[in-house]
Structures are given as C-alpha cells and as structure tokens.
Design a protein around this motif. Structure first.
Motif, PDB file in Angstrom:
ATOM      1  N   PRO A   1       3.116 -11.218   3.410  1.00  0.00           N
ATOM      2  CA  PRO A   1       2.298 -12.365   3.024  1.00  0.00           C
ATOM      3  C   PRO A   1       1.230 -11.949   2.022  1.00  0.00           C
ATOM      4  CG  PRO A   1       1.769 -11.654   5.260  1.00  0.00           C
ATOM      5  CD  PRO A   1       2.972 -10.890   4.843  1.00  0.00           C
TER       6      PRO A   1
ATOM      7  N   ASN B   1      -9.558 -15.132   3.746  1.00  0.00           N
ATOM      8  CA  ASN B   1      -8.901 -15.608   4.961  1.00  0.00           C
ATOM      9  C   ASN B   1      -7.761 -16.566   4.661  1.00  0.00           C
ATOM     10  OD1 ASN B   1     -10.495 -17.761   4.115  1.00  0.00           O
ATOM     11  ND2 ASN B   1     -10.832 -18.496   6.198  1.00  0.00           N
TER      12      ASN B   1
ATOM     13  N   GLU C   1      -5.342 -21.230   6.049  1.00  0.00           N
ATOM     14  CA  GLU C   1      -6.663 -20.622   6.059  1.00  0.00           C
ATOM     15  C   GLU C   1      -6.971 -20.270   7.505  1.00  0.00           C
ATOM     16  OE1 GLU C   1      -9.848 -22.579   4.140  1.00  0.00           O
ATOM     17  OE2 GLU C   1      -8.832 -22.674   2.185  1.00  0.00           O
TER      18      GLU C   1
ATOM     19  N   LEU D   1      -0.303 -11.032  10.341  1.00  0.00           N
ATOM     20  CA  LEU D   1      -1.395 -10.647   9.454  1.00  0.00           C
ATOM     21  C   LEU D   1      -2.581 -10.360  10.371  1.00  0.00           C
ATOM     22  CD1 LEU D   1      -3.870 -10.956   7.409  1.00  0.00           C
ATOM     23  CD2 LEU D   1      -1.701 -10.214   6.439  1.00  0.00           C
TER      24      LEU D   1
ATOM     25  N   TRP E   1       6.310 -11.520  10.696  1.00  0.00           N
ATOM     26  CA  TRP E   1       5.069 -10.903  10.232  1.00  0.00           C
ATOM     27  C   TRP E   1       3.880 -11.287  11.118  1.00  0.00           C
ATOM     28  CZ3 TRP E   1       4.653  -7.276   6.523  1.00  0.00           C
ATOM     29  CH2 TRP E   1       5.684  -7.158   5.577  1.00  0.00           C
TER      30      TRP E   1
ATOM     31  N   ILE F   1      -3.910 -17.225   3.482  1.00  0.00           N
ATOM     32  CA  ILE F   1      -2.633 -16.516   3.528  1.00  0.00           C
ATOM     33  C   ILE F   1      -1.543 -17.407   2.972  1.00  0.00           C
ATOM     34  CG2 ILE F   1      -0.973 -15.311   4.993  1.00  0.00           C
ATOM     35  CD1 ILE F   1      -3.100 -15.086   7.130  1.00  0.00           C
ATOM     36  N   THR F   2      -0.707 -16.821   2.095  1.00  0.00           N
ATOM     37  CA  THR F   2       0.523 -17.482   1.681  1.00  0.00           C
ATOM     38  C   THR F   2       1.675 -16.657   2.248  1.00  0.00           C
ATOM     39  OG1 THR F   2      -0.489 -18.287  -0.360  1.00  0.00           O
ATOM     40  CG2 THR F   2       1.915 -18.276  -0.249  1.00  0.00           C
ATOM     41  N   TRP F   3       2.476 -17.289   3.102  1.00  0.00           N
ATOM     42  CA  TRP F   3       3.540 -16.580   3.815  1.00  0.00           C
ATOM     43  C   TRP F   3       4.811 -16.521   2.972  1.00  0.00           C
ATOM     44  CZ3 TRP F   3       2.058 -14.308   8.282  1.00  0.00           C
ATOM     45  CH2 TRP F   3       0.910 -14.787   8.903  1.00  0.00           C
TER      46      TRP F   3
ATOM     47  N   ALA G   1      -0.731  -6.331   6.949  1.00  0.00           N
ATOM     48  CA  ALA G   1       0.448  -7.109   7.299  1.00  0.00           C
ATOM     49  C   ALA G   1       1.403  -6.205   8.077  1.00  0.00           C
ATOM     50  CB  ALA G   1       1.127  -7.648   6.045  1.00  0.00           C
TER      51      ALA G   1
ATOM     52  N   THR H   1       1.810 -21.724  12.278  1.00  0.00           N
ATOM     53  CA  THR H   1       1.295 -20.361  12.370  1.00  0.00           C
ATOM     54  C   THR H   1       0.442 -20.235  13.630  1.00  0.00           C
ATOM     55  OG1 THR H   1       1.312 -20.080   9.978  1.00  0.00           O
ATOM     56  CG2 THR H   1      -0.153 -18.634  11.233  1.00  0.00           C
TER      57      THR H   1
ATOM     58  N   THR I   1      -7.655  -6.027   6.443  1.00  0.00           N
ATOM     59  CA  THR I   1      -6.428  -6.750   6.767  1.00  0.00           C
ATOM     60  C   THR I   1      -5.209  -5.863   6.564  1.00  0.00           C
ATOM     61  OG1 THR I   1      -6.160  -7.622   4.513  1.00  0.00           O
ATOM     62  CG2 THR I   1      -7.423  -8.961   6.087  1.00  0.00           C
TER      63      THR I   1
ATOM     64  N   VAL J   1      -2.590 -12.287   0.664  1.00  0.00           N
ATOM     65  CA  VAL J   1      -3.862 -12.547   1.343  1.00  0.00           C
ATOM     66  C   VAL J   1      -4.984 -12.602   0.310  1.00  0.00           C
ATOM     67  CG1 VAL J   1      -5.415 -11.813   3.180  1.00  0.00           C
ATOM     68  CG2 VAL J   1      -2.978 -11.229   3.304  1.00  0.00           C
TER      69      VAL J   1
END
Length: 548
Positions: free
Chosen positions: A520, A525, A536, A418, A416, A527-529, A510, A371, A508, A522
């Motif tokens: 993703p 801070n 993090e 974020l 994406w 994030i799971t994509w 996306a 990322t 935030t 959230v």
C-alpha cells in the motif's frame, strides 16, 4: 469395546500395576477423569452397562475424589461438572452445591459474540471450542436437560466466527496453548451439529477439513500414534502437563462419529469455507482480533490487539502463543527467545527486544471501506519468563526492566497490514520514561539502545511470501531464520530504526503474508491499497515532535 473395558478395569484397579493416578494424587488426573466420564456416558449401552459390578464400583471410587475438590477457576470447572454429573447418573457420590457453583463460575467466563475467556484474564484460544462450548452441551445431555437456549445462541454466534478462522487447507488458527491436541479444534463444529445449530454442510466442511489437514501431514504417525507435536513430533510445543496421553484430546475432533449416518451433518452437501468463497475481513471483538482471509492463497490471518493471557498492566514476559501481534493458519510463532516475529519492540543496549504483555487494548472496528483498524499500547519491558511450570502462558519474571511506552495502530486489508508504531510523548512534550536506555551510540560498542524494530510473519521457507516494507526512518532491514514445527527454516523479515526512535513520531511498515501484490502507498495517515481503496486511518491525537 472389550479392549477398552480391559484397559478401564486395569486403570481403576488399585492393585493393578497399570493403575491410573488418582484424582487426589495428581491434578492432571482430574482432566483425564472428565474424558473417561464423557466416554462412559456416550458409550453407556456398550461399555458401562456391560462392566462387571466390581469394575463399576472401582470406576466410581476412582472418580469420587472429584466431589468437593478444588479445581482451577478456568475451563477445568467443566471437568468437575461432568465427572460429578456422571457419578450422579450411576448412583455414585456427588455434591449438588459443586454443580451449582461450577455452573455459576462458568457463566462469568462469557464474553461478547459467544466467546469465552478461559478464566478472568484475557485468555482467548481454542479452549473456547474444544472445552468451553463442548462441555456445556455434553453436560446438559448427561443431566437429562435440554440445552439452555441462551447457550445455543452463544454457540451459534461463536461458530459464525470459528468457520472464518479455518484455512482453505484445513489448518486451524495456530494460536494459544494445547496445540498438540491438533484436530480437537474441530470439536465445536461437531457440537454445533449435535445441538442442531448452524449449517450442517458448512460444519462438516470445517470439521473434516481440520481432521484431514493433520491426517495428510503425518499425524497420526506411521505407527498410528499421536505424538507431542503439530504435524510430526515437536517436543517444544508441549506444556508442563503434557505427556503421551494429552495429544489424544484430539479425539474430541472426531465427536461427529457419535452421530448416526442419517444425521444432516453426514447427508448434507458440504459447503465451502468462507475463505474459499472470497476475500473477507471480520472484527472479533472479545479477543480483539482483526481477521482477514484471502481466497487466492487460502490463508486466514489474525492481527491481535486484545489477547495476551494476562491483565492490563501485568508485568510479565510475553507468551509467544498469546502476545504476538499476529497469528495465521499458515505460520507458526517462534516458541523461544525474545519477541521477533509479529512484534513491535524496543531494543535495549544489548540488542534484546522488549515484551508487550499487559498492554492496554484500544478499539477494534471496520471502516466503511471494509478496512479493519485496531490498536494497543503498552510499557516495553525487558526480561525473561520467571521460573516454574510452563502452562503455555506467561509467568512472573524475577528481573523485568521497564522501558518506554509503545503504541501501535494496525490497518488490515487483504494480505497486507499497514502498521503504525511510535514511542508516545507525554502531554507536555516530554518523552515517556525511558527506563535507563542509552540515548547516545557507542562507536565501539553494540548498536544504540532505544531502536524500534518491527517484525513480520514467520513463514516457512518455500511457503507463503512473507515481507516487511519499512517506511521513512525504518531503514535497517533483514531476515532472521529460525526453526518451527512447520519448517526447519522459517523466515522472519524485519525492519528497524538505525538509531534511537524519535519519541512521538509515527513510523510505518507494510507487512505481508501471502499473495498481496504491491505494498500500500502511505502518506501520513492516508493509505491507498493495492485494490485501489483509499482510507484515512484514525490515529491518536498529535503529540509534540510528531512527524509522518
């Protein structure tokens, strides 16, 4: 060649009704003179060597005002260098001190990773390839010198980035001025082939793909003419120096035709572009770009935290082709109006969006997961570009109003981004100077000032998906419709706070362009994509009143 010789003779004849402007009559002639000099060098046995003596004398007389003349300290320095070097090669006037000073100035443009800034500002665009890398190679040939090994190493590093900035459909990155030169963006790939740098099959794929992209979409037009525009005519793409001739800088994109049929760039098997072989992410540090390419849709995206054609702290309105937060091979920024597409803006009491030019660039990096993360921070300002000629970048505005500071952190993976955005607070918890913003809404008036709005990608209707998914606090949303050179209906999704943004709070959103699946997830801070990767994101230290 006879046709070109006839035109050349008319252009340099001071008595001809079709004579060209002289270099000491109009600065733009200095640009065209460099192209004439290069062509005369490249075709010397078939053109220059066959010209009548009087025409040769008039060519020299037309080029001679380059000697000792003032040139802007940008890529134009190479126009003087190649013009004078050609004059030297044919026994004309030239100044060795001009050449030495020009070479020294050009070295000050060097930046990390083989990139060049077009002058002293944060000016990164296609001039890297079709000028600042191309001209040194051709100048060294004109001077009878072997290319500097340091230059070749820089070219090789730059080309490694450049091939990652071409879409699968052959589109170059739509960013920066001079876009009406179109397939001139192929020039650095031919330069690499000419210099023996890089993989010939990959260089040809990139170069021929760019030329084909435009040839299959209306450029040249039915009359065989390159108009001012992108695919078809689009007058708004022009800069103040543009006329019927400048689109023909595209000829640089055909430099490969100067190489013989047996050259490896023609005999090698074409290799696929990086975006055709798989998804990738890439940090390009000099311009502050987070680059993401996705094989499924063939799109290359750039999230921009380092380029605005200005200096930190500059009080300027945004130049749409430089100061947006994102550029891609499938979208075209809106060229007029206040920032909307690819922006984080504070809205004033009249609903006008703020600008970001003069930002402070933060670091750009890749996390262990792949990322990408980058950031920037700026003082929001309202106003318009000042009067005067438009060279495609910002001009000082006469009445810019300062607003609060804005801070943005981007995390990029696949299709994406974020985006984290906030209006920072000072160390003691006091909101940063708000520049006269109204903090209370007027029930009978416009929406309250101080709202925060995040704009997404400006995608052509019927083209790639463009989407903005706002997180907590960004409950207002909509889609604006505008016209761009890619489509009469270009869609720009956005989200915003319903009232003034809460200072210190991270908001935030996306932001999607292309095929990306679900947004993703959230949590603060974290994030799971969509592909299951988890990160993090390192955000700047906590501020008073901060909320997730």
């Amino acid at each position: 060649m006879e046709w070109y010789a006839e035109g050349l003779a008319a252009g340099v004849d001071p008595a001809s009704p079709e004579r060209w402007p002289r270099l000491d009559e109009h600065d733009q002639a200095k640009v065209e003179a460099a192209s004439v000099a290069l062509v005369l060098h490249l075709t010397r046995p078939w053109l220059w060597d066959r010209l009548p003596p009087r025409v040769r004398e008039q060519v020299v007389d037309w080029l001679a005002p380059a000697v000792g003349a003032a040139y802007p300290p940008i890529n134009w320095v190479w126009f003087q260098l190649v013009t004078e070097q050609f004059l030297a090669s044919v026994g004309g006037p030239y100044a060795e001190e001009d050449i030495e000073a020009g070479l020294a100035l050009a070295r000050t443009f060097e930046r990390d990773g083989g990139w060049y800034a077009d002058g002293a500002e944060r000016s990164y665009d296609h001039y890297n390839g079709w000028a600042l890398h191309l001209y040194p190679l051709l100048w060294s040939e004109m001077a009878g010198r072997a290319p500097d090994p340091a230059y070749l190493a820089r070219l090789e590093r730059f080309l490694d980035d450049a091939v990652h900035l071409v879409g699968a459909d052959g589109s170059p990155l739509v960013q920066g001025r001079g876009l009406t030169y179109r397939f001139a963006a192929a020039a650095p790939f031919w330069a690499g082939a000419r210099a023996g740098v890089g993989s010939p099959g990959l260089l040809r794929r990139a170069a021929s793909g760019i030329v084909r992209h435009f040839a299959e979409r209306g450029a040249p037009d039915r009359d065989g003419v390159l108009t001012l525009g992108w695919h078809g005519p689009w007058r708004g793409i022009a800069q103040d120096y543009s006329g019927p001739g400048p689109p023909y800088w595209a000829a640089k994109g055909l430099l490969g035709l100067s190489l013989p049929a047996g050259h490896p760039v023609w005999t090698a098997v074409e290799e696929p572009l990086p975006v055709e072989t798989g998804d990738f992410t890439r940090v390009v540090r000099a311009p502050g770009w987070l680059v993401s390419g996705t094989r499924a849709d063939g799109i290359v995206r750039v999230v921009n935290h380092g380029t605005d054609h200005a200096r930190p702290g500059a009080r300027l309105a945004d130049a749409p082709l430089y100061a947006r937060l994102g550029y891609s091979t499938a979208t075209f920024p809106l060229l007029s109006g206040d920032p909307l597409d690819q922006s984080v803006a504070v809205l004033d009491e009249d609903g006008r969006a703020s600008h970001r030019t003069g930002f402070t660039a933060g670091p750009v990096s890749a996390l262990p997961s792949g990322t990408l993360v980058g950031s920037s921070r700026w003082r929001a300002r309202w106003g318009e570009q000042g009067p005067g000629p438009d060279h495609g970048h910002s001009r000082p505005g006469g009445d810019l109003r300062d607003g609060p500071e804005v801070e943005v952190v981007s995390a990029v993976r696949g299709a994406w981004e974020l985006r984290f955005a906030r209006l920072p607070v000072e160390a003691g918890g006091t909101p940063v100077e708000a520049g006269g913003l109204r903090s209370e809404p007027d029930a009978l008036g416009p929406p309250p000032a101080g709202r925060l709005r995040l704009g997404g990608w400006p995608a052509p209707e019927g083209g790639p998906v463009t989407r903005v998914v706002g997180g907590p606090g960004l409950t207002e949303r909509g889609v604006a419709v505008a016209a761009t050179p890619l489509a009469a209906r270009t869609l720009v999704p956005w989200c915003a706070t319903p009232g003034p943004a809460e200072p210190g709070r991270w908001y935030t959103a996306a932001i999607l362009l292309g095929e990306g699946g679900d947004p993703p997830a959230v949590n603060g801070n974290a994030i799971t994509w969509p592909d299951g990767a988890a990160d993090e994101i390192p955000l700047p230290g906590p501020a008073a009143g901060q909320r997730g």
